[in-house]
Design a protein around this motif. Structure first.
Motif, PDB file in Angstrom:
ATOM      1  N   GLY A  42       4.430   0.437 -10.299  1.00 34.67           N
ATOM      2  CA  GLY A  42       5.558   0.384  -9.376  1.00 34.67           C
ATOM      3  C   GLY A  42       6.906   0.510 -10.047  1.00 34.67           C
ATOM      4  N   THR A  43       6.957   0.433 -11.389  1.00 35.35           N
ATOM      5  CA  THR A  43       8.218   0.645 -12.099  1.00 35.35           C
ATOM      6  C   THR A  43       8.713   2.063 -11.855  1.00 35.35           C
ATOM      7  OG1 THR A  43       7.594  -0.919 -13.843  1.00 35.35           O
ATOM      8  CG2 THR A  43       9.349   0.650 -14.361  1.00 35.35           C
ATOM      9  N   LEU A  44       9.991   2.188 -11.601  1.00 31.14           N
ATOM     10  CA  LEU A  44      10.609   3.486 -11.358  1.00 31.14           C
ATOM     11  C   LEU A  44      11.136   4.049 -12.678  1.00 31.14           C
ATOM     12  CD1 LEU A  44      11.618   5.611  -9.288  1.00 31.14           C
ATOM     13  CD2 LEU A  44      13.691   4.210  -9.056  1.00 31.14           C
ATOM     14  N   LEU A  45      10.787   5.280 -12.984  1.00 32.90           N
ATOM     15  CA  LEU A  45      11.221   5.937 -14.215  1.00 32.90           C
ATOM     16  C   LEU A  45      12.125   7.120 -13.891  1.00 32.90           C
ATOM     17  CD1 LEU A  45       7.860   6.055 -16.226  1.00 32.90           C
ATOM     18  CD2 LEU A  45       9.633   4.274 -16.255  1.00 32.90           C
ATOM     19  N   LEU A  46      13.008   7.412 -14.823  1.00 32.61           N
ATOM     20  CA  LEU A  46      13.895   8.563 -14.717  1.00 32.61           C
ATOM     21  C   LEU A  46      13.933   9.262 -16.073  1.00 32.61           C
ATOM     22  CD1 LEU A  46      16.073  10.299 -13.288  1.00 32.61           C
ATOM     23  CD2 LEU A  46      17.764   8.621 -14.031  1.00 32.61           C
ATOM     24  N   ALA A  47      13.508  10.508 -16.102  1.00 34.82           N
ATOM     25  CA  ALA A  47      13.621  11.347 -17.293  1.00 34.82           C
ATOM     26  C   ALA A  47      14.773  12.321 -17.084  1.00 34.82           C
ATOM     27  CB  ALA A  47      12.325  12.111 -17.539  1.00 34.82           C
ATOM     28  N   MET A  62      19.112  15.957 -25.607  1.00 33.68           N
ATOM     29  CA  MET A  62      18.289  14.795 -25.938  1.00 33.68           C
ATOM     30  C   MET A  62      17.520  14.365 -24.697  1.00 33.68           C
ATOM     31  SD  MET A  62      17.168  12.504 -28.099  1.00 33.68           S
ATOM     32  CE  MET A  62      18.321  12.307 -29.481  1.00 33.68           C
ATOM     33  N   LEU A  63      16.209  14.563 -24.704  1.00 32.40           N
ATOM     34  CA  LEU A  63      15.381  14.106 -23.594  1.00 32.40           C
ATOM     35  C   LEU A  63      15.168  12.608 -23.710  1.00 32.40           C
ATOM     36  CD1 LEU A  63      12.733  16.975 -23.365  1.00 32.40           C
ATOM     37  CD2 LEU A  63      14.712  16.568 -21.887  1.00 32.40           C
ATOM     38  N   GLU A  64      15.414  11.900 -22.589  1.00 38.45           N
ATOM     39  CA  GLU A  64      15.417  10.444 -22.618  1.00 38.45           C
ATOM     40  C   GLU A  64      14.567   9.892 -21.473  1.00 38.45           C
ATOM     41  OE1 GLU A  64      19.553   9.469 -24.839  1.00 38.45           O
ATOM     42  OE2 GLU A  64      19.597   9.334 -22.652  1.00 38.45           O
ATOM     43  N   LEU A  65      14.360   8.578 -21.522  1.00 35.64           N
ATOM     44  CA  LEU A  65      13.627   7.886 -20.474  1.00 35.64           C
ATOM     45  C   LEU A  65      14.363   6.603 -20.112  1.00 35.64           C
ATOM     46  CD1 LEU A  65      10.969   8.024 -18.790  1.00 35.64           C
ATOM     47  CD2 LEU A  65       9.989   6.449 -20.473  1.00 35.64           C
ATOM     48  N   TYR A  66      14.596   6.411 -18.806  1.00 42.81           N
ATOM     49  CA  TYR A  66      15.201   5.190 -18.263  1.00 42.81           C
ATOM     50  C   TYR A  66      14.201   4.552 -17.299  1.00 42.81           C
ATOM     51  CZ  TYR A  66      19.827   6.264 -20.154  1.00 42.81           C
ATOM     52  OH  TYR A  66      20.881   6.488 -21.007  1.00 42.81           O
ATOM     53  N   ALA A  67      14.355   3.244 -17.045  1.00 39.50           N
ATOM     54  CA  ALA A  67      13.448   2.533 -16.150  1.00 39.50           C
ATOM     55  C   ALA A  67      14.228   1.580 -15.253  1.00 39.50           C
ATOM     56  CB  ALA A  67      12.406   1.750 -16.945  1.00 39.50           C
ATOM     57  N   SER A  68      13.696   1.368 -14.056  1.00 38.65           N
ATOM     58  CA  SER A  68      14.252   0.407 -13.110  1.00 38.65           C
ATOM     59  C   SER A  68      13.131  -0.488 -12.606  1.00 38.65           C
ATOM     60  CB  SER A  68      14.917   1.127 -11.929  1.00 38.65           C
ATOM     61  OG  SER A  68      15.314   0.191 -10.931  1.00 38.65           O
ATOM     62  N   ALA A  69      13.351  -1.807 -12.676  1.00 33.77           N
ATOM     63  CA  ALA A  69      12.374  -2.787 -12.170  1.00 33.77           C
ATOM     64  C   ALA A  69      12.725  -3.262 -10.770  1.00 33.77           C
ATOM     65  CB  ALA A  69      12.287  -3.973 -13.119  1.00 33.77           C
ATOM     66  N   ASP A  70      13.833  -2.768 -10.190  1.00 28.70           N
ATOM     67  CA  ASP A  70      14.265  -3.244  -8.879  1.00 28.70           C
ATOM     68  C   ASP A  70      14.522  -2.086  -7.920  1.00 28.70           C
ATOM     69  OD1 ASP A  70      16.583  -2.233  -9.942  1.00 28.70           O
ATOM     70  OD2 ASP A  70      17.610  -4.161 -10.086  1.00 28.70           O
ATOM     71  N   GLN A  71      13.628  -1.090  -7.972  1.00 25.27           N
ATOM     72  CA  GLN A  71      13.619   0.006  -7.007  1.00 25.27           C
ATOM     73  C   GLN A  71      14.889   0.845  -7.048  1.00 25.27           C
ATOM     74  OE1 GLN A  71      12.421  -1.532  -3.167  1.00 25.27           O
ATOM     75  NE2 GLN A  71      10.817  -2.781  -4.071  1.00 25.27           N
ATOM     76  N   GLY A  72      15.436   1.016  -8.251  1.00 19.32           N
ATOM     77  CA  GLY A  72      16.538   1.940  -8.445  1.00 19.32           C
ATOM     78  C   GLY A  72      17.922   1.343  -8.389  1.00 19.32           C
ATOM     79  N   LEU A  73      18.031   0.040  -8.182  1.00 18.69           N
ATOM     80  CA  LEU A  73      19.353  -0.576  -8.086  1.00 18.69           C
ATOM     81  C   LEU A  73      20.012  -0.729  -9.451  1.00 18.69           C
ATOM     82  CD1 LEU A  73      18.581  -3.300  -5.415  1.00 18.69           C
ATOM     83  CD2 LEU A  73      19.923  -1.222  -5.086  1.00 18.69           C
ATOM     84  N   THR A  74      19.245  -1.084 -10.469  1.00 15.74           N
ATOM     85  CA  THR A  74      19.770  -1.175 -11.830  1.00 15.74           C
ATOM     86  C   THR A  74      18.795  -0.505 -12.785  1.00 15.74           C
ATOM     87  OG1 THR A  74      18.724  -3.325 -12.271  1.00 15.74           O
ATOM     88  CG2 THR A  74      20.964  -3.344 -11.350  1.00 15.74           C
ATOM     89  N   TRP A  75      19.319  -0.058 -13.930  1.00 14.80           N
ATOM     90  CA  TRP A  75      18.542   0.766 -14.849  1.00 14.80           C
ATOM     91  C   TRP A  75      18.743   0.310 -16.288  1.00 14.80           C
ATOM     92  CZ3 TRP A  75      15.404   4.794 -13.186  1.00 14.80           C
ATOM     93  CH2 TRP A  75      15.503   5.100 -11.815  1.00 14.80           C
ATOM     94  N   GLU A  76      17.709   0.515 -17.098  1.00 18.58           N
ATOM     95  CA  GLU A  76      17.809   0.267 -18.532  1.00 18.58           C
ATOM     96  C   GLU A  76      17.339   1.500 -19.298  1.00 18.58           C
ATOM     97  OE1 GLU A  76      15.185  -2.547 -20.313  1.00 18.58           O
ATOM     98  OE2 GLU A  76      13.571  -2.180 -18.874  1.00 18.58           O
ATOM     99  N   PHE A  77      18.024   1.769 -20.414  1.00 20.20           N
ATOM    100  CA  PHE A  77      17.559   2.808 -21.315  1.00 20.20           C
ATOM    101  C   PHE A  77      16.289   2.318 -22.001  1.00 20.20           C
ATOM    102  CE2 PHE A  77      17.398   4.241 -25.755  1.00 20.20           C
ATOM    103  CZ  PHE A  77      17.213   5.603 -25.557  1.00 20.20           C
ATOM    104  N   VAL A  78      15.281   3.195 -22.065  1.00 21.46           N
ATOM    105  CA  VAL A  78      14.008   2.816 -22.681  1.00 21.46           C
ATOM    106  C   VAL A  78      13.800   3.505 -24.027  1.00 21.46           C
ATOM    107  CG1 VAL A  78      11.496   2.729 -22.403  1.00 21.46           C
ATOM    108  CG2 VAL A  78      12.981   2.415 -20.407  1.00 21.46           C
TER     109      VAL A  78
END
Length: 365
Positions: free
Chosen positions: A118-123, A135-151
């Motif tokens: 259920g974790t939301l990812l953004l590449a 630079m290809l990167e990956l970010y993740a959100s644990a709250d359905q897209g409201l906040t994001w962290e660089f992974v």
């Protein structure tokens, strides 16, 4: 990430969405119209995903005036795509140069490392204003897209210009399988041998990435396979669809360079009526439409989509009209609550353009 308030909001959203709207056909809903100070092409490369609570999220390449650096906007719909509102902006938290090209949203269907199902990812690619690096990167959100962290960083490349001999990395696509995440992309770094090839890397924790694996490469230097997308079929196989720059195209008789859509390294996708879609493909599979479900492919050439109800058999592709306009690399999304409905997201055409906007349509298979 600050999650306490965000998680409360997400929980409220989850409850309302699960009992809310159901999919219905839509024609060219305008999700976002850029302000007049946006730079050409204003918006591009729209992508959409559905959350476990049935909300829809969308993002795109967003050419806002700089500085500050560009970002990937996150918009949400709680009524199956009819209306949308901005909920977040994913900023370049790692390099600070801007999240500029080719976003891809993905919901983990299973846990990978410490990241729950259920974790939301953004590449996407972090690229400075002068396009001097990728630079290809990956970010993740644990709250359905409201906040994001660089992974993590996945792959670094050179100047962000699609010319043979340069070394950028492009066009990510994500897929999870057996506790690992696969990060597919286009790669120009092997530029002594290939103008461009398709590759992937995998990870078991989203932070440390295994060695690169070649997927598609051709011996002719100027051939450029690109824009990979992958879908799981009901027989356990996967269909891998891409554009084949310089590939054989039975509709091109003058020797001109084109980008026929290929899949599984077969001859190009040709419909029963003889049509050959070209450029920027996207593939999904839905269980709707027949005993084996339906493979649906979008292409940048056309308003139509291409459907196959025979697990990709070469003689079973049909061209199907849609209300959506043609758009550079439209994306497709199957609704989980009713998979007979498929969302088409488009961001307009390649530059020059001063009229691009983000458009959503929903078709029924």
């Amino acid at each position: 990430m600050v999650r306490s308030l965000s998680l409360a909001l997400a929980a409220s959203s989850s409850l309302s969405s699960l009992v809310g709207a159901v999919p219905t056909a839509l024609a060219n809903v305008t999700l976002f119209t850029p302000p007049s100070d946006y730079t050409d092409p204003r918006v591009l490369y729209a992508r959409a995903v559905q959350l476990p609570n049935n909300d829809l999220l969308a993002t795109w390449e967003n050419y806002s005036p700089e500085p500050p650096p560009v970002y990937f906007p996150i918009y949400r719909s709680t009524d199956s795509g009819a209306t949308w509102a901005e909920i977040a902006r994913v900023q370049d938290a790692a390099l600070g140069v801007g999240l500029r090209y080719q976003p891809q949203l993905y919901v983990l269907p299973e846990a990978v490392g410490d990241f729950a199902a259920g974790t939301l990812l953004l590449a996407g690619s972090a690229i400075p204003t002068d396009l001097s690096s990728t630079m290809l990167e990956l970010y993740a959100s644990a709250d359905q897209g409201l906040t994001w962290e660089f992974v993590s960083h996945v792959a670094s490349g050179g100047r962000a210009v699609p010319d043979n001999g340069l070394t950028p990395v492009w066009e990510p696509f994500l897929l999870a399988r057996e506790g690992r995440l696969i990060y597919y992309y286009s790669d120009q770094r092997d530029n002594a041998t290939y103008g461009q090839k398709l590759v992937h890397q995998t990870t078991s924790d989203l932070r440390v990435w295994d060695a690169l694996v070649d997927d598609v490469a051709y011996p002719t230097y100027t051939d450029r396979p690109g824009m990979p997308t992958v879908a799981l079929l009901p027989n356990g196989q996967y269909i891998y669809v891409y554009e084949y720059g310089g590939g054989p195209n039975p509709k091109t008789t003058d020797g001109s360079y084109s980008f026929p859509v290929f899949y599984r390294r077969t001859p190009p996708l040709v419909t029963t009526g003889g049509d050959v879609p070209t450029g920027s493909p996207y593939v999904v599979w839905t269980p709707a439409g027949g005993e084996d479900g339906t493979i649906i492919v979008s292409s940048g050439c056309c308003s139509e989509v291409y459907m196959n109800r025979a697990l990709g058999a070469e003689d079973a592709w049909e061209k199907v009209a849609t209300p959506a306009g043609s758009s550079y690399t439209r994306s497709l999304m199957v609704f989980q609550e009713d998979p007979s409905y498929v969302l088409i997201a488009g961001g307009g055409k390649l530059p020059p353009s001063t009229t691009n906007s983000v458009q959503i349509s929903v078709i029924k298979v």
